[in-house]
Design an enzyme around this catalytic site. Sequence first.
Site, PDB file in Angstrom:
ATOM      1  N   ASP A 118       0.847  -0.779   0.094  1.00 50.57           N
ATOM      2  CA  ASP A 118       0.016   0.095  -0.150  1.00 50.57           C
ATOM      3  C   ASP A 118       1.055   0.908   0.023  1.00 50.57           C
ATOM      4  O   ASP A 118       1.948   1.533   0.939  1.00 50.57           O
ATOM      5  CB  ASP A 118      -0.948  -0.350   0.688  1.00 50.57           C
ATOM      6  CG  ASP A 118      -2.474   1.126   1.470  1.00 50.57           C
ATOM      7  OD1 ASP A 118      -3.007   0.092   1.546  1.00 50.57           O
ATOM      8  OD2 ASP A 118      -1.903   1.615   1.205  1.00 50.57           O
ATOM      9  N   PHE A 170      -6.990  -4.396  -4.021  1.00 53.26           N
ATOM     10  CA  PHE A 170      -7.972  -3.495  -3.982  1.00 53.26           C
ATOM     11  C   PHE A 170      -7.280  -1.814  -3.825  1.00 53.26           C
ATOM     12  O   PHE A 170      -8.535  -1.083  -4.255  1.00 53.26           O
ATOM     13  CB  PHE A 170      -8.251  -3.132  -2.482  1.00 53.26           C
ATOM     14  CG  PHE A 170      -8.806  -4.943  -1.736  1.00 53.26           C
ATOM     15  CD1 PHE A 170     -10.328  -4.827  -2.349  1.00 53.26           C
ATOM     16  CD2 PHE A 170      -8.073  -6.066  -1.545  1.00 53.26           C
ATOM     17  CE1 PHE A 170     -10.437  -5.918  -1.011  1.00 53.26           C
ATOM     18  CE2 PHE A 170      -8.771  -7.489  -0.576  1.00 53.26           C
ATOM     19  CZ  PHE A 170      -9.584  -7.234  -1.239  1.00 53.26           C
ATOM     20  N   SER A 211     -10.552   6.123  -5.625  1.00 58.77           N
ATOM     21  CA  SER A 211     -12.258   5.791  -5.611  1.00 58.77           C
ATOM     22  C   SER A 211     -12.899   6.872  -5.009  1.00 58.77           C
ATOM     23  O   SER A 211     -14.501   7.096  -4.748  1.00 58.77           O
ATOM     24  CB  SER A 211     -12.302   4.374  -4.557  1.00 58.77           C
ATOM     25  OG  SER A 211     -11.708   5.230  -3.242  1.00 58.77           O
ATOM     26  N   TYR A 221     -14.842   6.725 -12.386  1.00 55.01           N
ATOM     27  CA  TYR A 221     -13.931   5.539 -11.938  1.00 55.01           C
ATOM     28  C   TYR A 221     -14.655   4.563 -12.528  1.00 55.01           C
ATOM     29  O   TYR A 221     -13.754   3.527 -12.226  1.00 55.01           O
ATOM     30  CB  TYR A 221     -15.236   6.371 -10.196  1.00 55.01           C
ATOM     31  CG  TYR A 221     -14.771   4.791  -9.624  1.00 55.01           C
ATOM     32  CD1 TYR A 221     -14.384   4.092  -9.041  1.00 55.01           C
ATOM     33  CD2 TYR A 221     -15.686   4.400  -8.843  1.00 55.01           C
ATOM     34  CE1 TYR A 221     -13.628   3.733  -7.935  1.00 55.01           C
ATOM     35  CE2 TYR A 221     -16.318   3.280  -7.612  1.00 55.01           C
ATOM     36  CZ  TYR A 221     -14.927   3.276  -7.280  1.00 55.01           C
ATOM     37  OH  TYR A 221     -14.850   2.007  -6.988  1.00 55.01           O
ATOM     38  N   ASN A 260     -22.665  -0.662  -1.415  1.00 52.59           N
ATOM     39  CA  ASN A 260     -22.362  -0.300  -0.632  1.00 52.59           C
ATOM     40  C   ASN A 260     -21.862  -0.147   0.782  1.00 52.59           C
ATOM     41  O   ASN A 260     -22.562  -1.171   1.497  1.00 52.59           O
ATOM     42  CB  ASN A 260     -23.769   1.059  -0.086  1.00 52.59           C
ATOM     43  CG  ASN A 260     -24.261   2.011  -1.357  1.00 52.59           C
ATOM     44  OD1 ASN A 260     -24.717   1.443  -2.336  1.00 52.59           O
ATOM     45  ND2 ASN A 260     -24.066   3.970  -0.747  1.00 52.59           N
ATOM     46  N   PHE A 293     -29.401  14.490  -0.094  1.00 51.96           N
ATOM     47  CA  PHE A 293     -29.011  14.993  -1.401  1.00 51.96           C
ATOM     48  C   PHE A 293     -29.794  14.542  -1.929  1.00 51.96           C
ATOM     49  O   PHE A 293     -30.443  13.182  -2.700  1.00 51.96           O
ATOM     50  CB  PHE A 293     -27.827  14.372  -1.557  1.00 51.96           C
ATOM     51  CG  PHE A 293     -27.001  14.935  -0.881  1.00 51.96           C
ATOM     52  CD1 PHE A 293     -26.255  15.892  -0.899  1.00 51.96           C
ATOM     53  CD2 PHE A 293     -25.126  14.256  -1.505  1.00 51.96           C
ATOM     54  CE1 PHE A 293     -25.162  16.562  -0.388  1.00 51.96           C
ATOM     55  CE2 PHE A 293     -24.143  14.485  -0.790  1.00 51.96           C
ATOM     56  CZ  PHE A 293     -24.165  16.172  -0.042  1.00 51.96           C
ATOM     57  N   ARG A 337     -30.431   2.890  -1.533  1.00 49.58           N
ATOM     58  CA  ARG A 337     -28.806   1.927  -2.321  1.00 49.58           C
ATOM     59  C   ARG A 337     -28.459   0.665  -1.108  1.00 49.58           C
ATOM     60  O   ARG A 337     -29.372   0.192   0.030  1.00 49.58           O
ATOM     61  CB  ARG A 337     -27.711   2.567  -1.730  1.00 49.58           C
ATOM     62  CG  ARG A 337     -27.893   4.160  -2.145  1.00 49.58           C
ATOM     63  CD  ARG A 337     -26.824   3.867  -3.958  1.00 49.58           C
ATOM     64  NE  ARG A 337     -26.870   5.320  -4.477  1.00 49.58           N
ATOM     65  CZ  ARG A 337     -27.242   5.860  -4.689  1.00 49.58           C
ATOM     66  NH1 ARG A 337     -29.193   4.958  -5.102  1.00 49.58           N
ATOM     67  NH2 ARG A 337     -27.530   6.968  -5.564  1.00 49.58           N
ATOM     68  N   ALA A 362     -24.924  15.051  -8.122  1.00 55.10           N
ATOM     69  CA  ALA A 362     -24.686  15.124  -9.992  1.00 55.10           C
ATOM     70  C   ALA A 362     -24.733  13.612  -9.601  1.00 55.10           C
ATOM     71  O   ALA A 362     -23.792  13.010  -9.230  1.00 55.10           O
ATOM     72  CB  ALA A 362     -24.139  15.958 -10.507  1.00 55.10           C
TER      73      ALA A 362
HETATM   74  N1  UDP Z   1     -26.007  10.756   0.645  1.00 50.87           N
HETATM   75  C1  UDP Z   1     -26.756  11.991   0.902  1.00 50.87           C
HETATM   76  N2  UDP Z   1     -26.149  12.820   1.678  1.00 50.87           N
HETATM   77  C2  UDP Z   1     -24.132  12.259   1.844  1.00 50.87           C
HETATM   78  C3  UDP Z   1     -23.913  11.869   1.717  1.00 50.87           C
HETATM   79  C4  UDP Z   1     -24.492  10.794   0.831  1.00 50.87           C
HETATM   80  O1  UDP Z   1     -28.200  11.881   0.863  1.00 50.87           O
HETATM   81  O2  UDP Z   1     -24.039  13.197   2.568  1.00 50.87           O
HETATM   82  C5  UDP Z   1     -26.715  10.401  -0.086  1.00 50.87           C
HETATM   83  C6  UDP Z   1     -26.236   9.903  -1.413  1.00 50.87           C
HETATM   84  O3  UDP Z   1     -26.556  10.877  -2.052  1.00 50.87           O
HETATM   85  C7  UDP Z   1     -26.342   8.818  -2.933  1.00 50.87           C
HETATM   86  C8  UDP Z   1     -26.005   7.708  -1.022  1.00 50.87           C
HETATM   87  O4  UDP Z   1     -26.511   8.492   0.381  1.00 50.87           O
HETATM   88  O5  UDP Z   1     -27.568   8.505  -2.515  1.00 50.87           O
HETATM   89  C9  UDP Z   1     -25.438   7.157  -0.730  1.00 50.87           C
HETATM   90  O6  UDP Z   1     -24.330   7.557  -1.046  1.00 50.87           O
HETATM   91  P1  UDP Z   1     -22.689   7.169  -0.818  1.00 50.87           P
HETATM   92  O7  UDP Z   1     -21.829   8.650  -1.802  1.00 50.87           O
HETATM   93  O8  UDP Z   1     -22.306   6.732   0.827  1.00 50.87           O
HETATM   94  O9  UDP Z   1     -22.226   5.986  -2.007  1.00 50.87           O
HETATM   95  P2  UDP Z   1     -23.058   5.978  -3.574  1.00 50.87           P
HETATM   96  O10 UDP Z   1     -24.222   5.576  -3.779  1.00 50.87           O
HETATM   97  O11 UDP Z   1     -22.876   7.864  -3.954  1.00 50.87           O
HETATM   98  O12 UDP Z   1     -21.725   4.963  -4.213  1.00 50.87           O
END
Ligand code: UDP
Length: 321
Positions: free
Chosen positions: A33, A72, A76, A140, A169, A205, A218, A279
């Site tokens: 690493d 790994f 990311s 990514y 997730n 979000f 998720r 986005a």
């Molecule tokens: N999310 C949110 N607020 C935050 C971070 C994430 O509402 O501060 C939402 C994000 O839009 C997604 C979900 O939580 O719908 C999981 O996001 P994360 O970044 O953990 O993982 P991703 O699904 O993007 O890989």
Amino acid sequence: NALKLVVTGGAGYVGSVCAARLVEAGHQVTVVDDLSTGHADAVHPDARFIEGDAAEVAGSLLREGFDGVLHFAAKSLVGESMTEPAKYWEGNVVTSLRLLEAMQEHGTPRLVFSSTAATYGEPEQSPIPETAPTRPTNTYGATKLAIDAAITSFAAAHGLAAVSLRYFNVAGAYGSFGERHTTETHLIPLVLQVATGDRERIQIFGDDYPTPDHTAVRDYIHVVDLADAHLLALKHATAGEHRIYNLGNGTGFSVLEVIEACREVTGHPVPAAVAPRRAGDPSVLVAASDRAREELGWKPERTDLAGIVRDAWEFTQSRRG
Ligand code: UDP
């Protein structure tokens, strides 16, 4: 039968948990690493640790003769991949190609690769099977998909036994091994930062998604269940084949459900505020993991959201002393 293994990125979140589980299963583990995002103290004490670039170090290390590589090490951050694509094509695709070449040169027979649900992009169906079209919506995901294609060619041409695992997730922790990103973007650790008082509120979000509570859904999978799939993948990897498996709980949880679970586990009110959609965020991402269940004999055992959050919370609290 103990295997001699290289774990690249074994000082990171998923890599450190997987390295720990491999060591505890009796395997001989060397972690490589560069500590660009990992932490030296996240390497299991019974693993050998070499600090350096996955391609360079692992490349020369493989001369010693290894049974396999678990790869790994990667860049990311989805947002960063859109603004600094070169870092992702170089750090992910070029590095992995060098590693594949070194494995071929030194006759390393097995590879288990960290792939991602981001290879699918905006899904047409839910849950998502491995046969779904791969149309990544960010750099990514595009780099991880490109590596999957390279692995397929190496398996066909050189007899590599390869498995790519597409994570949904990842969450939770394994004792002292957990998520500690300097730039934290993931929902559960961010909510827990509110509970510790390091963050004032969590932003939701988007609350206009076509889901039951209008927040995004998720598939949160416990990092220990995920790590254990890697041990099974090593066992089932077959020469000349590149198999691809989705790894998820099979159940979706909304942003509001996650926040509520964190409130229950931490006892903190966790103030939340609605913010615009992020986005590129699809409304629902849930895995169909039937293939991993059938072919690897894998079964996620830590599927309860509160349990996943509890392990992450215990880890967070232990880090704070
Ligand atoms: N999310 C949110 N607020 C935050 C971070 C994430 O509402 O501060 C939402 C994000 O839009 C997604 C979900 O939580 O719908 C999981 O996001 P994360 O970044 O953990 O993982 P991703 O699904 O993007 O890989």
